[in-house]
Motif scaffolding. Sequence first.
Motif, mmCIF file in Angstrom:
data_model
loop_
_atom_site.group_PDB
_atom_site.id
_atom_site.type_symbol
_atom_site.label_atom_id
_atom_site.label_comp_id
_atom_site.label_asym_id
_atom_site.label_seq_id
_atom_site.Cartn_x
_atom_site.Cartn_y
_atom_site.Cartn_z
ATOM 1 N N UNK A 138 -13.008 -20.084 -5.675
ATOM 2 C CA UNK A 138 -13.684 -19.718 -6.922
ATOM 3 C C UNK A 138 -15.001 -20.690 -6.780
ATOM 4 N N UNK A 139 -15.087 -21.837 -6.290
ATOM 5 C CA UNK A 139 -16.359 -22.579 -6.167
ATOM 6 C C UNK A 139 -17.408 -22.062 -5.317
ATOM 7 N N UNK A 140 -16.939 -21.373 -4.159
ATOM 8 C CA UNK A 140 -17.946 -20.838 -3.076
ATOM 9 C C UNK A 140 -18.317 -19.372 -3.853
ATOM 10 N N UNK A 141 -17.471 -18.518 -4.493
ATOM 11 C CA UNK A 141 -18.014 -17.622 -5.466
ATOM 12 C C UNK A 141 -18.962 -17.816 -6.263
ATOM 13 N N UNK A 142 -18.820 -19.091 -7.161
ATOM 14 C CA UNK A 142 -19.592 -19.530 -8.123
ATOM 15 C C UNK A 142 -20.798 -19.872 -7.580
ATOM 16 N N UNK A 143 -20.983 -20.732 -6.611
ATOM 17 C CA UNK A 143 -22.260 -21.068 -6.057
ATOM 18 C C UNK A 143 -23.113 -20.092 -5.321
ATOM 19 N N UNK A 144 -22.460 -18.852 -4.789
ATOM 20 C CA UNK A 144 -23.015 -17.887 -4.285
ATOM 21 C C UNK A 144 -23.503 -16.925 -5.712
ATOM 22 N N UNK A 145 -22.937 -16.945 -6.808
ATOM 23 C CA UNK A 145 -23.472 -16.088 -7.888
ATOM 24 C C UNK A 145 -24.872 -16.939 -8.457
ATOM 25 N N UNK A 146 -24.654 -18.199 -8.089
ATOM 26 C CA UNK A 146 -25.901 -19.079 -8.673
ATOM 27 C C UNK A 146 -27.091 -19.168 -7.639
ATOM 28 N N UNK A 147 -26.907 -18.466 -6.388
ATOM 29 C CA UNK A 147 -28.039 -18.332 -5.673
ATOM 30 C C UNK A 147 -28.036 -18.950 -4.495
ATOM 31 N N UNK A 148 -26.910 -19.934 -4.188
ATOM 32 C CA UNK A 148 -26.840 -20.692 -2.886
ATOM 33 C C UNK A 148 -26.745 -19.520 -1.750
ATOM 34 N N UNK A 149 -27.248 -19.929 -0.694
ATOM 35 C CA UNK A 149 -27.335 -18.744 0.506
ATOM 36 C C UNK A 149 -27.133 -19.803 1.939
ATOM 37 N N UNK A 150 -26.807 -20.997 1.823
ATOM 38 C CA UNK A 150 -26.484 -21.679 2.872
ATOM 39 C C UNK A 150 -25.453 -22.737 2.585
ATOM 40 N N UNK A 151 -24.270 -22.619 3.529
ATOM 41 C CA UNK A 151 -22.955 -23.414 3.436
ATOM 42 C C UNK A 151 -22.862 -24.154 4.370
ATOM 43 N N UNK A 152 -22.389 -25.614 4.550
ATOM 44 C CA UNK A 152 -21.694 -26.072 5.368
ATOM 45 C C UNK A 152 -20.522 -26.620 4.996
ATOM 46 N N UNK A 153 -19.586 -26.363 5.725
ATOM 47 C CA UNK A 153 -18.076 -26.607 5.573
ATOM 48 C C UNK A 153 -17.529 -27.432 6.424
ATOM 49 N N UNK A 154 -17.414 -28.738 6.108
ATOM 50 C CA UNK A 154 -16.966 -29.952 6.963
ATOM 51 C C UNK A 154 -15.646 -30.104 6.826
ATOM 52 N N UNK A 155 -14.759 -30.008 8.131
ATOM 53 C CA UNK A 155 -13.376 -30.384 8.076
ATOM 54 C C UNK A 155 -12.712 -28.975 7.603
#
Length: 251
Positions: free
Chosen positions: A42-59
Motif C-alpha cells: 500500500x505504501x509503495x502504491x501510494x507513493x507511486x500515485x504521488x509521483x515517486x519514480x525512484x525506489x531504494x529498498x534496503x533489506x
Amino acid sequence: MYDYFLGGTTNFPADRESAGKAMAVFPQVLVAARANRQFMHRSVRHLSQLGMRQFLDVGTGIPTSPNLHEIAQATAPDARVVYTDNDPIVLTHAHALLRSRPEGRTAYSHGDARDPEALLNSPEVRETLDLGRPVALSLIALLHFIPGEHTAHGVVEYFKEALPSGSTLTISHVTPDFDPGGLARALAAYEAAGTPVQARTHEEFTRFFDGWELLDPGITVTHRWRPDPEHDLSQVTDVEAACYGAVARKP
C-alpha cells in the motif's frame, strides 16, 4: 522465516523449524508478517500515485511476489527500483527482482544496511538512480534486526542526510507495545536461531522520522496505515499486527 510466513517457497528446513518455534510461542507472527507485507504494497502504491519514480529498498529479503517493483511499476511503468541485501541467498534469487517493465529498470546490489555510505555509492545504485532527485527509501521490517539505538538510528540519519529534498522514508518495525510477553518469547526464538532482534516502542520508532514530515495517517500499526479494499484487515488486531509503520517526506 519471513518467506515462509508469507507463504513463499524459498525457505529451508531450518527456516521452517525456527518459524514453527516462533509461531508456537507467538501465534500472531504469521498475521504480523502478512500485515507488514501488505503495508509495503500500500505504501509503495501510494507513493507511486504521488509521483515517486525512484525506489531504494534496503533489506529486501528473499523475493516473494508481488515484489516492490511489481507494485510500483503497475502504477508507474517507468519507475526505477534498486534492491539491496547482505544475504547471499537473496543474491542467488535476485533474478526474480530484475524483471522490470521495459519502460523502467530494476537492479540488485549486494550490500549491508549498516554501511549506508557504501550502499549509496554502489555501482548498481549510482547507475540506476539519480540521487540528485527524490528517492523513496524503504526500510521494511529491517531495523529491528539492527540492535542498538545508536547503530539503527545512525543508519537512518545517514540516509536522511544523504537523500535530497522531496525524498520519502518508509519504515515498519516490530514493537513490544501491545504484547510484551508474547513478543519477548518470539524474539527469543529468533535469538536461538542466531538472529538478534530488538523491538522498539512508539517513542523509539518515532525518533527515526525526526525532522521529516509524516504523511497521513502518521505513525500507526501497519494494518491501519491507509487500508484499502484489496487488503481486508478489518479483523486484524494491534496485538496480531505487532508492528508500527509510517511514511515521511524530507522537507
